[in-house]
Design a protein around this motif. Structure first.
Motif, mmCIF file in Angstrom:
data_model
loop_
_atom_site.group_PDB
_atom_site.id
_atom_site.type_symbol
_atom_site.label_atom_id
_atom_site.label_comp_id
_atom_site.label_asym_id
_atom_site.label_seq_id
_atom_site.Cartn_x
_atom_site.Cartn_y
_atom_site.Cartn_z
ATOM 1 N N ARG A 55 -15.739 -16.076 -4.003
ATOM 2 C CA ARG A 55 -15.425 -14.654 -4.565
ATOM 3 C C ARG A 55 -13.987 -14.710 -5.297
ATOM 4 N NH1 ARG A 55 -17.455 -10.124 -0.263
ATOM 5 N NH2 ARG A 55 -19.561 -10.846 -0.054
ATOM 6 N N TYR A 56 -13.740 -13.918 -6.145
ATOM 7 C CA TYR A 56 -12.648 -13.651 -6.808
ATOM 8 C C TYR A 56 -12.361 -12.489 -6.463
ATOM 9 C CZ TYR A 56 -12.921 -18.510 -8.982
ATOM 10 O OH TYR A 56 -13.124 -19.590 -9.212
ATOM 11 N N PRO A 57 -10.982 -11.941 -6.368
ATOM 12 C CA PRO A 57 -10.541 -10.622 -6.204
ATOM 13 C C PRO A 57 -10.772 -9.750 -7.453
ATOM 14 C CG PRO A 57 -8.577 -11.806 -6.502
ATOM 15 C CD PRO A 57 -9.831 -12.865 -6.315
ATOM 16 N N PRO A 58 -11.048 -8.386 -7.191
ATOM 17 C CA PRO A 58 -11.522 -7.475 -8.220
ATOM 18 C C PRO A 58 -10.358 -7.400 -9.282
ATOM 19 C CG PRO A 58 -12.017 -6.217 -6.323
ATOM 20 C CD PRO A 58 -11.297 -7.619 -5.842
ATOM 21 N N ALA A 59 -9.116 -7.716 -8.856
ATOM 22 C CA ALA A 59 -8.111 -7.571 -9.963
ATOM 23 C C ALA A 59 -8.178 -8.680 -10.921
ATOM 24 C CB ALA A 59 -6.724 -7.688 -9.416
ATOM 25 N N GLY A 89 5.368 -7.680 -13.004
ATOM 26 C CA GLY A 89 3.872 -7.932 -12.867
ATOM 27 C C GLY A 89 3.136 -7.892 -14.096
ATOM 28 N N LEU A 90 1.848 -7.627 -14.264
ATOM 29 C CA LEU A 90 0.945 -7.465 -15.265
ATOM 30 C C LEU A 90 1.538 -6.267 -16.157
ATOM 31 C CD1 LEU A 90 -2.525 -8.382 -14.063
ATOM 32 C CD2 LEU A 90 -1.087 -9.566 -15.700
ATOM 33 N N PHE A 91 2.144 -5.280 -15.588
ATOM 34 C CA PHE A 91 2.265 -3.944 -16.276
ATOM 35 C C PHE A 91 3.398 -4.410 -17.504
ATOM 36 C CE2 PHE A 91 1.802 -2.138 -11.967
ATOM 37 C CZ PHE A 91 0.530 -1.309 -12.584
ATOM 38 N N VAL A 92 3.765 -5.630 -17.393
ATOM 39 C CA VAL A 92 4.798 -5.759 -18.686
ATOM 40 C C VAL A 92 3.806 -6.058 -19.977
ATOM 41 C CG1 VAL A 92 4.589 -8.540 -18.317
ATOM 42 C CG2 VAL A 92 6.716 -7.532 -19.433
ATOM 43 N N LEU A 93 2.506 -6.547 -19.855
ATOM 44 C CA LEU A 93 1.552 -6.579 -21.005
ATOM 45 C C LEU A 93 1.226 -5.318 -21.748
ATOM 46 C CD1 LEU A 93 -0.794 -9.400 -19.681
ATOM 47 C CD2 LEU A 93 1.254 -9.808 -21.401
ATOM 48 N N ALA A 128 -0.412 -15.118 -13.785
ATOM 49 C CA ALA A 128 -1.058 -14.007 -13.317
ATOM 50 C C ALA A 128 -2.221 -14.367 -12.294
ATOM 51 C CB ALA A 128 -1.648 -13.061 -14.331
ATOM 52 N N VAL A 129 -3.086 -15.427 -12.993
ATOM 53 C CA VAL A 129 -4.024 -15.981 -12.312
ATOM 54 C C VAL A 129 -3.543 -16.493 -10.917
ATOM 55 C CG1 VAL A 129 -5.971 -17.617 -12.343
ATOM 56 C CG2 VAL A 129 -5.564 -16.272 -14.286
ATOM 57 N N ALA A 158 -4.124 -2.558 -16.908
ATOM 58 C CA ALA A 158 -3.372 -1.611 -16.228
ATOM 59 C C ALA A 158 -3.932 -1.486 -14.599
ATOM 60 C CB ALA A 158 -3.201 -0.188 -16.617
ATOM 61 N N ILE A 159 -5.408 -1.378 -14.551
ATOM 62 C CA ILE A 159 -5.869 -1.441 -13.611
ATOM 63 C C ILE A 159 -5.963 -2.720 -12.545
ATOM 64 C CG2 ILE A 159 -8.401 -1.457 -12.166
ATOM 65 C CD1 ILE A 159 -9.288 0.321 -14.685
ATOM 66 N N ALA A 160 -5.829 -3.920 -13.282
ATOM 67 C CA ALA A 160 -5.518 -5.276 -12.599
ATOM 68 C C ALA A 160 -4.294 -5.018 -12.158
ATOM 69 C CB ALA A 160 -5.901 -6.252 -13.493
ATOM 70 N N GLY A 161 -3.346 -4.851 -12.855
ATOM 71 C CA GLY A 161 -1.906 -4.578 -12.479
ATOM 72 C C GLY A 161 -1.490 -3.959 -11.123
ATOM 73 N N ARG A 162 -2.142 -2.752 -11.379
ATOM 74 C CA ARG A 162 -2.074 -1.781 -9.991
ATOM 75 C C ARG A 162 -3.014 -2.520 -8.950
ATOM 76 N NH1 ARG A 162 -4.460 3.869 -11.087
ATOM 77 N NH2 ARG A 162 -6.416 2.835 -10.887
ATOM 78 N N ARG A 163 -3.934 -3.201 -9.017
ATOM 79 C CA ARG A 163 -4.650 -3.750 -7.903
ATOM 80 C C ARG A 163 -3.680 -4.772 -7.338
ATOM 81 N NH1 ARG A 163 -9.994 -2.794 -6.609
ATOM 82 N NH2 ARG A 163 -10.961 -1.362 -7.666
ATOM 83 N N VAL A 164 -3.041 -5.679 -8.047
ATOM 84 C CA VAL A 164 -2.497 -6.762 -7.739
ATOM 85 C C VAL A 164 -1.160 -6.249 -6.751
ATOM 86 C CG1 VAL A 164 -0.793 -8.559 -8.298
ATOM 87 C CG2 VAL A 164 -3.116 -8.371 -9.407
ATOM 88 N N ARG A 165 -0.608 -5.029 -7.456
ATOM 89 C CA ARG A 165 0.648 -4.675 -6.707
ATOM 90 C C ARG A 165 0.533 -4.014 -5.290
ATOM 91 N NH1 ARG A 165 4.807 -1.158 -10.085
ATOM 92 N NH2 ARG A 165 5.658 -3.439 -10.555
ATOM 93 N N THR A 166 -0.880 -3.478 -5.200
ATOM 94 C CA THR A 166 -1.052 -2.764 -3.917
ATOM 95 C C THR A 166 -1.732 -3.615 -2.988
ATOM 96 O OG1 THR A 166 -3.221 -1.867 -4.974
ATOM 97 C CG2 THR A 166 -1.273 -0.372 -5.158
ATOM 98 N N HIS A 167 -2.077 -4.928 -3.457
ATOM 99 C CA HIS A 167 -2.851 -5.847 -2.330
ATOM 100 C C HIS A 167 -2.218 -6.476 -1.331
ATOM 101 C CE1 HIS A 167 -5.987 -8.844 -1.404
ATOM 102 N NE2 HIS A 167 -4.651 -9.674 -1.451
#
Length: 394
Positions: free
Chosen positions: A213-217, A279-283, A326-327, A385-394
């Motif tokens: 499995r890979y995480p949802p982010a 994080g990803l938010f820079v993109l 990011a990966v 944006a969703i990926a960035g938020r999920r990574v930050r809150t992980h």
């Protein structure tokens, strides 16, 4: 495998590895980006249509990313990071100068595809080694530095091709001259192998219930990157348009590409450094601004087309520098090669589908093609944006 089998990278040794591989990629990019800067007009000279140019280059990008699924999993299962990396560089560096021998667009197309296959083979294992070396110095910065050196080569190569075309006006001679940086690339990468023989030696970690499995982010990020890829026309189609529309002379087309690569190099350094902080938010702002590349490049005159090419280069450099970093933040290191492969496959399928669609639309309506490219890029903002938020809150 014992803990001692895994090399411990310091910031200085990691930087040394990144810089050495940056030199490898500088000359590699001189070779294949020099060729890619004129493949559109070259294929057109050999009788290809806009649809053929878009399909060949798009399918090449598809192979260049989709086959990473194979090489990435192969690298993770075999732990042969160096042999697979070296094999990819050899295939790629042989295919480019061989374009000098092509006399028809199908032969040239096959060589273009082989060049992409070589790149697909070497990138996942190479990126695993770079991610490992960048743990102490910051992965975003490590990939940003590597990408900036890539783009330096991508600037020099097209300028050299432009000079050769202005001097002799012969595509075949220009491709033949790319044998020199290709040879230097191979000497450097084999030198890196002997200088850092333990790079990529990764200890196997205990298996968990999350294997497979890979995480949802990760999947959200794959979706966002796929939308970016779909709307990102290959430069060969931009070059084909510039040549066909007589917006610029043929010798200016690789110069545009060189400027785009220079802008991408600067962008990769800035975005790579910011990624380590934000994080990803820079993109998000980068993706929105870069979406404007299509109307500028395909609907503007000389100045606007140049600006569009610069934005295209910035977008490419930003995403290339952040993608791998990011990966690496989302996936355990022992599965990183496979994750790069899956990510590359998704991105490659999207780029191929987008390039073929944009090439077909170009033959019918340039405005419609531009609209599709812009919408796809803007839609990518939401999953990123969703990926960035999920990574930050992980």
């Amino acid at each position: 495998m014992s803990a001692q089998a895994q090399p411990v990278w310091s910031a200085s040794s990691g930087l040394a590895f990144v810089l050495l591989f940056g030199a490898v990629n500088l000359f590699a990019d001189m070779t294949y980006e020099g060729a890619r800067s004129v493949t559109g007009p070259f294929l057109g000279m050999l009788g290809a249509t806009g649809f053929i140019v878009g399909t060949v280059t798009g399918f090449g990008e598809f192979l260049g990313y989709a086959l990473r699924l194979v090489s990435g999993r192969w690298a993770d299962s075999s732990r042969m990071y160096w042999p697979i990396t070296l094999a990819g560089y050899v295939v790629q560096m042989v295919a480019v100068p061989a374009l000098a021998l092509s006399g028809s667009w199908p032969i040239a197309a096959v060589l273009i595809l082989f060049e992409r296959i070589g790149r697909a083979t070497r990138n996942p294992p190479r990126d695993v080694m770079l991610a490992q070396a960048g743990e102490q110095m910051g992965r975003g910065w490590a990939f940003g530095v590597n990408e900036a050196m890539d783009q330096c080569g991508a600037l020099i190569g097209p300028l050299a091709i432009a000079g050769l075309l202005a001097w002799k006006g012969n595509f075949h001679l220009a491709f033949a001259c790319l044998a020199l940086p290709a040879i230097i690339t191979l000497l450097l990468v084999f030198g890196a192998r002997f200088t850092f023989p333990d790079a990529g030696r990764i200890a196997r970690e205990p298996q968990t219930s999350q294997v497979g499995r890979y995480p949802p982010a990760y999947w959200w990020y794959c979706l966002g990157a796929g939308l970016v890829g779909f709307g990102f026309a290959d430069y060969s189609l931009i070059a084909f348009h510039l040549s066909k529309s007589h917006i610029v002379a043929n010798e200016w087309i690789p110069i545009f590409y060189a400027f785009a690569m220079g802008a991408g190099g600067i962008g990769s350094l800035i975005v790579g450094r910011l990624f380590d902080r934000l994080g990803l938010f820079v993109l998000l702002p980068v993706t929105i601004v870069v979406a404007v590349y299509a109307p500028l490049a395909f609907l503007g005159g000389f100045a606007l087309s140049l600006l569009g090419a610069l934005l295209w280069g910035i977008g490419l450099g930003a995403h290339e520098s952040v993608m791998q970093a990011a990966v690496a933040h989302m996936i355990p290191r022992e599965r990183l090669g496979s994750a790069y492969g899956v990510f590359g496959a998704i991105f490659g399928i999207a780029w191929f589908a987008g390039s073929a669609a944009l090439g077909a639309l170009y033959d019918v309506s340039v405005v419609a093609m531009v609209a599709v490219a812009v919408v796809a890029q803007l839609l990518a903002v939401v999953p990123i944006a969703i990926a960035g938020r999920r990574v930050r809150t992980h």
